[in-house]
Design an enzyme around this catalytic site. Structure first.
Site, PDB file in Angstrom:
ATOM      1  N   CYS A  99      -1.533   4.744 -14.512  1.00  0.00           N
ATOM      2  CA  CYS A  99      -0.889   5.288 -13.314  1.00  0.00           C
ATOM      3  C   CYS A  99      -1.176   6.792 -13.182  1.00  0.00           C
ATOM      4  O   CYS A  99      -0.708   7.584 -14.002  1.00  0.00           O
ATOM      5  CB  CYS A  99       0.617   5.018 -13.415  1.00  0.00           C
ATOM      6  SG  CYS A  99       1.641   5.939 -12.273  1.00  0.00           S
TER       7      CYS A  99
ATOM      8  N   CYS B 108       1.831   9.069 -12.826  1.00  0.00           N
ATOM      9  CA  CYS B 108       2.539   9.101 -14.109  1.00  0.00           C
ATOM     10  C   CYS B 108       1.896  10.128 -15.044  1.00  0.00           C
ATOM     11  O   CYS B 108       2.591  10.877 -15.733  1.00  0.00           O
ATOM     12  CB  CYS B 108       2.494   7.734 -14.790  1.00  0.00           C
ATOM     13  SG  CYS B 108       3.280   6.407 -13.867  1.00  0.00           S
TER      14      CYS B 108
END
Length: 102
Positions: A31, A34
């Site tokens: 991600c 992230c």
């Protein structure tokens, strides 16, 4: 304070039985947002030693992700004295994190 890797094995002791504020970051290695949030949380953690910061890898800890109905990542859940008090979905700034814990 360093960031703690949270698993179902240490969740109770590190989060539910923790006095004060705990920020849980639900994330995954693949991600992009992230990975961007990681250094922001690291910086926040270094400046706020009274706040515990933990990371939950949703791929490895699907049981915890399911328990908190994580549909999008990154998701931050703020706990105070073991109770969830706030939640944020998506990439956030350090100042927004500070607002979330108030």
């Amino acid at each position: 304070m360093s960031i703690i890797n949270i698993t179902k094995n240490n969740f109770d002791s590190e989060v539910l039985k923790s006095d004060g504020v705990v920020i849980l970051d639900f994330w995954a290695t693949w991600c992009g947002p992230c990975r961007t949030l990681g250094p922001i949380l690291e910086s926040f953690s270094n400046k706020n030693s009274n706040v515990k910061v933990g990371k939950v890898n949703v791929d490895e800890e699907s049981e915890l992700a399911g328990k908190f109905e994580i549909m999008s990542i990154p998701t931050l859940i703020i706990f105070k004295n073991g109770e969830p008090i706030n939640k944020s979905v998506g990439l956030v700034s350090e100042s927004k994190i500070a607002e979330l814990i108030k």
